[in-house]
Motif scaffolding. Structure first.
Motif, mmCIF file in Angstrom:
data_model
loop_
_atom_site.group_PDB
_atom_site.id
_atom_site.type_symbol
_atom_site.label_atom_id
_atom_site.label_comp_id
_atom_site.label_asym_id
_atom_site.label_seq_id
_atom_site.Cartn_x
_atom_site.Cartn_y
_atom_site.Cartn_z
ATOM 1 N N LEU A 7 0.818 -1.212 0.000
ATOM 2 C CA LEU A 7 0.000 0.000 0.000
ATOM 3 C C LEU A 7 0.855 1.267 0.000
ATOM 4 C CD1 LEU A 7 -2.656 1.650 0.388
ATOM 5 C CD2 LEU A 7 -2.443 1.223 2.833
ATOM 6 N N ARG A 8 1.769 1.383 0.954
ATOM 7 C CA ARG A 8 2.545 2.625 1.081
ATOM 8 C C ARG A 8 3.395 2.845 -0.157
ATOM 9 N NH1 ARG A 8 -0.479 2.749 5.212
ATOM 10 N NH2 ARG A 8 -0.126 1.170 6.806
ATOM 11 N N ILE A 11 1.186 4.318 -2.788
ATOM 12 C CA ILE A 11 0.909 5.727 -2.504
ATOM 13 C C ILE A 11 2.112 6.573 -2.929
ATOM 14 C CG2 ILE A 11 0.463 7.417 -0.691
ATOM 15 C CD1 ILE A 11 -1.017 5.251 0.854
ATOM 16 N N ARG A 12 3.294 6.081 -2.583
ATOM 17 C CA ARG A 12 4.503 6.827 -2.928
ATOM 18 C C ARG A 12 4.621 6.973 -4.434
ATOM 19 N NH1 ARG A 12 8.059 3.761 -0.037
ATOM 20 N NH2 ARG A 12 7.142 4.655 1.827
ATOM 21 N N ARG A 15 2.135 9.387 -6.006
ATOM 22 C CA ARG A 15 2.432 10.789 -5.716
ATOM 23 C C ARG A 15 3.564 11.350 -6.556
ATOM 24 N NH1 ARG A 15 0.787 13.383 -1.314
ATOM 25 N NH2 ARG A 15 2.833 14.197 -0.751
ATOM 26 N N ALA A 51 -7.103 -2.380 0.372
ATOM 27 C CA ALA A 51 -6.605 -1.136 0.968
ATOM 28 C C ALA A 51 -6.133 -0.188 -0.129
ATOM 29 C CB ALA A 51 -5.478 -1.433 1.948
ATOM 30 N N LEU A 54 -9.026 1.349 -1.826
ATOM 31 C CA LEU A 54 -9.647 2.422 -1.047
ATOM 32 C C LEU A 54 -8.869 3.724 -1.207
ATOM 33 C CD1 LEU A 54 -10.633 0.566 2.244
ATOM 34 C CD2 LEU A 54 -12.074 1.178 0.310
ATOM 35 N N TYR A 55 -7.569 3.613 -1.296
ATOM 36 C CA TYR A 55 -6.775 4.827 -1.509
ATOM 37 C C TYR A 55 -7.126 5.446 -2.857
ATOM 38 C CZ TYR A 55 -2.937 8.006 -2.291
ATOM 39 O OH TYR A 55 -2.211 9.140 -2.563
ATOM 40 N N HIS A 57 -9.799 5.068 -4.521
ATOM 41 C CA HIS A 57 -11.170 5.571 -4.454
ATOM 42 C C HIS A 57 -11.200 6.981 -3.892
ATOM 43 C CE1 HIS A 57 -15.152 5.899 -2.283
ATOM 44 N NE2 HIS A 57 -15.545 5.646 -3.513
ATOM 45 N N MET A 58 -10.365 7.222 -2.877
ATOM 46 C CA MET A 58 -10.329 8.554 -2.280
ATOM 47 C C MET A 58 -9.821 9.586 -3.278
ATOM 48 S SD MET A 58 -9.405 9.730 1.431
ATOM 49 C CE MET A 58 -7.817 8.963 1.651
ATOM 50 N N LEU A 59 -8.968 9.156 -4.190
ATOM 51 C CA LEU A 59 -8.494 10.073 -5.215
ATOM 52 C C LEU A 59 -9.570 10.369 -6.250
ATOM 53 C CD1 LEU A 59 -4.865 8.762 -5.902
ATOM 54 C CD2 LEU A 59 -5.562 10.734 -4.561
ATOM 55 N N THR A 80 -6.924 -8.331 10.759
ATOM 56 C CA THR A 80 -6.494 -7.335 9.778
ATOM 57 C C THR A 80 -7.484 -7.277 8.624
ATOM 58 O OG1 THR A 80 -4.306 -8.169 10.271
ATOM 59 C CG2 THR A 80 -4.466 -6.513 8.551
ATOM 60 N N ARG A 83 -10.711 -5.611 9.689
ATOM 61 C CA ARG A 83 -10.579 -4.156 9.851
ATOM 62 C C ARG A 83 -10.707 -3.443 8.517
ATOM 63 N NH1 ARG A 83 -5.710 -1.591 13.541
ATOM 64 N NH2 ARG A 83 -7.091 -0.419 14.923
ATOM 65 N N ILE A 84 -9.947 -3.932 7.529
ATOM 66 C CA ILE A 84 -9.996 -3.301 6.206
ATOM 67 C C ILE A 84 -11.328 -3.581 5.523
ATOM 68 C CG2 ILE A 84 -8.969 -3.296 3.899
ATOM 69 C CD1 ILE A 84 -7.242 -1.844 5.806
ATOM 70 N N LEU A 87 -13.952 -1.280 6.886
ATOM 71 C CA LEU A 87 -13.677 0.075 6.402
ATOM 72 C C LEU A 87 -14.117 0.200 4.951
ATOM 73 C CD1 LEU A 87 -12.451 2.888 6.767
ATOM 74 C CD2 LEU A 87 -10.236 1.948 6.114
#
Lengths: 775, 188
Positions: A7-8, A11-12, A15, A51, A54-55, A57-59, A80, A83-84, A87
């Motif tokens: 995930l991270r 995102i990196r 960006r 996850a 979802l990121y 989707h937020m964009l 885990t 939780r996801i 969410l």
């Protein structure tokens, strides 16, 4: 198949994209990878993939293909995953889609899970987005958890119950037993959520409200402990103990105390205590004070307490924090009707807020200022408000101008002052004045007989300066047409009379006719004014010439007028003086502008007049009978339309909009009739007619109305508050509704009265407004 | 900011509550967005379609970003009251109902920021970007259905800590491990 990117990492990567196109490409690539991973039913990386989805989707990118995957995650045994999964469900699913129902079973299992954090996830999701069906299915589980001794779960169950009740109000009863000992809890989380639950129940049901009134002493005690107890690090916020709980309790007390003497009395002391002891240096203290003030104002508090509350609001107004000032003005606006004198004491502070930089504060200060104007302070207040009108943003000017006119009409200390005030508004904010003000002002001027010379002189001078503001020009034209003789003869007493000749006056009026700045309506006004001067001035030939020129104007309205005026000169010259006579005093039938004009002029003999005059544009057919006299009176009334220059603004007859019955129950019938007293299509003037067919009078009759927020409503005083029995009379009351967004008119009405010794109250929705009333 | 809501009444206010108009929802939604208008978190407590959410977000973000620093933290928007506050480069924006207390909503926002701060250690926007799911988890331990479920900072953080711990531990099918873990959790 390599492991999907973390995930991270994703995102990196995203960006680093320098353009939208680059980002889209990356997203599409990743989505494709995720889709194939989903197809392979990969359990290990499902969580990671969702996850990432979802990121994205937020964009703003579509993520619906992940919905089922969320459900699979929820069903997994791994925390885990759950939780996801939950969410994702909260973000991607919504109750309008059937897919969400698949969650129900999982949630049910998780509500009974052995790990409280899993139960917590389920409660949270259900309480956030549970549909009515889900709530129905799972209410029993929630109710069970509401009775558990585990405070972590209990607090969540309470809020979940609130959601269930909101979705399925009929289920409220089943939660009643579980509420028994909620307030004996020591845990603040449970206490807070319990108070929220109790509040919800009391707001929804009068029975619950009555039932829970007995909790008042307990609530008072809890609140007292919070205030008196020493420093509690766990719940402290800037020296105040658990402000969230305090505010919630105060709100519940408000609901319990409203309309009930005993409860109100029981909470009087604690309210006074909170009001005087709360630290006001920070926002948190003021938040509590604010809630306290709202409660004091709503319950049956003693007058000393009410004054205390208003004074708190007065102090708020002086606070440096603009948020506090805003909140104070809002509250004062709500209480200004009931506690008028107390609010008056803070008038100067309120007026100072007119100079505030914040638009919301300025607006509230303006509304409040108008509410505080009375016969005693009118001069001072008007000075401030006119100054405000000069300097405020355009969005305020229309409302402010209307407010000034209304206040001036009610409280003007003298006719001269009134005319001067109107002049000031017309000259400084003339283009923002509402169209319906023009006929109102004309009527006012007509009725101020002794001020005619002064008025026409001032208006004439204003025209020399500026002809761009249409309302000003229209009123001025009309006045010059009516009182031009006074202007020429220099009869003004109030100020130095000016020297002006007939030709100069006609120059000005003709200038209006040709100017690009003049609207078609304005041109109509000035042509008619010129015509009227034919009986007041001696330059009749010049006037005849102007009128005949416009007989071929391309503006149909102007042409018609000119042609008819020509006819007056040629064939009906003997009628001309009578028709163009000075307008009589007008009586108002409604309290807001002329809707019917009492005609006392025009004593022409009934002779046959060609009925070739079509009704003025936009006017409906009249109901006049087809007799000779009918024809003449129709002709005369048409003439009067032009001459009075209200052809587009006043309806002599209630037009087009059919009346309706808004309410008819238990012998009480309320009819609505409609008028459009102005060209402003956004204002509907409704008159209610209440009649009573039972054999006993209805006394203390009060009619209240509420409209959706996009409307503005003004309710004028009723004709009386007794609706006589057996339809022997009606109570009437005028409602004005401003519908700027042209939305469908809806109204909620509340009726209270006393009938045969008992109090009756009823609420109703009025949805059957005829479309013409709001279109 | 032009609409003023009013309920016209010709008599005094001391009457029975209006049961026909119960509150629908205290907080309708919360949005976090950057100064460039990029959404960092969206929590919706009312059911709306994706399209409606996007429209609301776009309009509201524009409205809030257009506000000048001297203006107050509240504005009226459609039928709602909006409470917003900027913390560093992030705007925290809540939509509340008419009868809700704006000032305490500011405190709710502040409490959430404090929780994020404690959890991440001097939180900044990047933390929220890279750990958005954690930001949601924290919010969901603080608010439920738009209302505060826990007013103690300590308790919220503890719950998150323990839930995070649960994530670390791989589920054992062995019931003994399972039991032991439950005992550890309960004793905390």
């Amino acid at each position: 198949m390599p492991a999907p990117i973390r995930l991270r990492e994703l995102i990196r990567t995203i960006r680093t994209a320098r353009t939208q196109a680059e980002e889209r490409e990356m997203i599409q690539k990743e989505c494709a990878a995720i889709r194939s991973s989903f197809r392979e039913e990969d359990n290990t990386y499902r969580c990671r993939n969702v996850a990432k989805l979802l990121y994205m989707h937020m964009l703003g990118y579509p993520a619906h293909f992940g919905q089922l995957e969320c459900l699979k995650l929820i069903a997994s045994q791994k925390f885990t995953d759950k939780r996801i999964g939950y969410l994702g469900a909260m973000l991607l699913l919504d109750e309008r889609q059937d897919v969400h129902l698949l969650m129900t079973n999982c949630i049910k299992n998780d509500l009974n899970h052995s790990t409280q954090y899993v139960q917590g996830l389920a409660l949270c999701t259900l309480g956030c987005m549970g549909s009515s069906e889900m709530c129905r299915d799972l209410a029993g589980e929630v109710e069970k958890l509401l009775k558990t001794s585990n405070s972590y779960l209990r607090k969540k169950a309470a809020l979940c119950a609130v959601h269930v009740i909101r979705k399925v109000p009929e289920l409220m009863e089943m939660f009643l037993p579980a509420t028994k000992n909620l307030l004996s809890e020591k845990n603040h989380g449970v206490l807070h959520t319990s108070v929220v639950l109790l509040t919800e129940m009391c707001e929804r049901s009068p029975d619950m409200l009555a039932h829970f009134r007995k909790l008042v002493p307990q609530l008072v005690r809890i609140l007292k402990n919070l205030i008196m107890s020493g420093y509690s690090p766990e719940h402290d916020v800037s020296g105040i103990s658990d402000p969230f709980l305090q505010v919630r309790i105060l709100r519940l007390l408000r609901i319990l105390g409203k309309g009930d003497d005993d409860s109100s009395e029981a909470m009087n002391d604690i309210l006074a205590q909170v009001a005087t002891n709360t630290e006001t240096s920070k926002n948190v203290g003021n938040a509590i004070l604010y809630e306290t003030v709202l409660t004091i104002m709503d319950i049956k508090s003693e007058s000393g307490l009410r004054v205390l509350a208003i004074n708190i609001l007065g102090r708020f107004l002086l606070n440096n924090d603009k948020n506090i000032r805003y909140v104070a003005l809002t509250s004062l606006l709500k209480t200004v009707q009931t506690d008028h004198n107390a609010v008056q004491r803070h008038r100067s502070t309120i007026v100072d807020c007119l100079k505030d930089l914040d638009v919301s504060i300025k607006r509230r200060a303006m509304e409040l200022s108008f509410a505080l104007v009375n016969g005693n302070n009118i001069r001072g207040m008007m000075k401030e408000l006119l100054y405000f009108l000069d300097s405020c943003d355009p969005e305020f000017k229309a409302d402010c101008a209307s407010g000034v006119f209304l206040a001036a009409e009610k409280y003007a200390p003298s006719k001269r002052w009134h005319i001067d005030t109107i002049m000031r508004v017309l000259t400084t904010a003339g283009s923002y004045v509402r169209d319906d003000s023009v006929p109102n002002l004309i009527q006012l001027i007509t009725n101020s007989v002794e001020m005619h010379a002064y008025t026409v002189q001032r208006l004439y001078k204003a025209l020399l300066d500026d002809i761009s503001q249409q309302p000003l020009v229209q009123v001025a034209s009309w006045c010059i047409g009516e009182y031009g003789d006074l202007l020429i003869s220099g009869q003004c007493e109030e100020e130095e009379p000016i020297q002006v000749t007939e030709d100069e006056v006609l120059d000005v009026l003709e200038g209006l006719l040709v100017s690009n700045l003049s609207s078609p309506v304005t041109r109509g006004y000035s042509l008619t004014a010129i015509m009227k001067l034919s009986t007041r001035f001696s330059s009749v030939n010049r006037i005849k010439k102007v009128v005949s020129i416009y007989g071929s104007s391309i503006d149909v309205e102007l042409q018609q007028r000119a042609v008819e005026y020509n006819a007056l000169f040629k064939k009906y010259d003997h009628m001309r003086p009578a028709l163009l006579e000075r307008m009589p005093i007008m009586e108002k039938t409604a309290s807001n502008g002329p809707t019917e004009i009492v005609q006392t002029n025009g004593e022409a003999e009934p002779s046959v007049v060609e009925p070739k005059h079509p009704p003025p544009v936009g006017q409906p057919a009249s109901q006049v009978k087809n007799t000779v006299f009918g024809l003449v009176s129709r002709c005369l009334s048409l003439m009067a339309f032009y001459l009075f220059d209200l052809s587009k603004t006043v309806n002599f007859l209630s037009i087009g909009i059919p009346p309706m019955t808004a309410y008819n129950k238990n012998g009480l019938k309320i009819d609505f009739t409609f008028e459009r007293a102005n060209p402003n299509p956004n204002v509907a003037v409704i008159t209610i007619h209440a009649s009573n067919s039972t054999e006993a009078d209805m006394t203390d009759f009060v009619f209240q109305a509420a409209v959706p927020k996009t409307f503005q409503l003004q309710l004028l005083s009723p004709s009386s508050n007794v609706v006589p029995a057996l339809n022997q009379g009606t109570v009437t009351q005028v409602i004005r509704v401003l519908n700027q967004q042209k939305q469908q008119l809806r109204m909620r009405i509340k009726l209270t009265y006393i009938h045969k010794g008992s109090a009756v109250q009823d609420l109703a929705e009025v949805n059957n407004f005829p479309p013409q009333s709001w279109q | 900011v032009q609409q003023s809501h009013c309920v016209a009444s010709a008599s005094a206010a001391n009457q029975e509550p209006d049961f026909s108009r119960p509150s629908t929802r205290s907080m309708q939604f919360m949005l976090l967005f950057s100064r460039q208008g990029k959404l960092r978190l969206q929590k919706w407590y009312v059911p709306l379609s994706d399209k409606e959410k996007k429209k609301i977000t776009r309009e509201l973000v524009q409205t809030v970003l257009a506000r000048k620093p001297k203006m107050c933290s509240f504005l009226e928007w459609r039928d709602l009251k909006i409470v917003y506050k900027r913390y560093a480069s992030l705007y925290f924006c809540c939509a509340i109902e008419d009868q809700d207390n704006e000032l305490i909503t500011l405190e709710i926002i502040h409490r959430y920021v404090e929780l994020l701060d404690k959890y991440f250690g001097s939180v900044c926007e990047l933390d929220i970007i890279f750990n958005f799911e954690k930001a949601y988890f924290i919010l969901d331990e603080f608010l439920l259905g738009g209302e505060a479920q826990e007013t103690s900072k300590k308790n919220v953080l503890k719950a998150i800590e323990q839930a995070d711990l649960l994530q670390e531990v791989r589920w054992q099918t062995d019931s003994f491990f399972h039991l032991v873990f439950q005992l550890i959790l309960r004793s905390n």
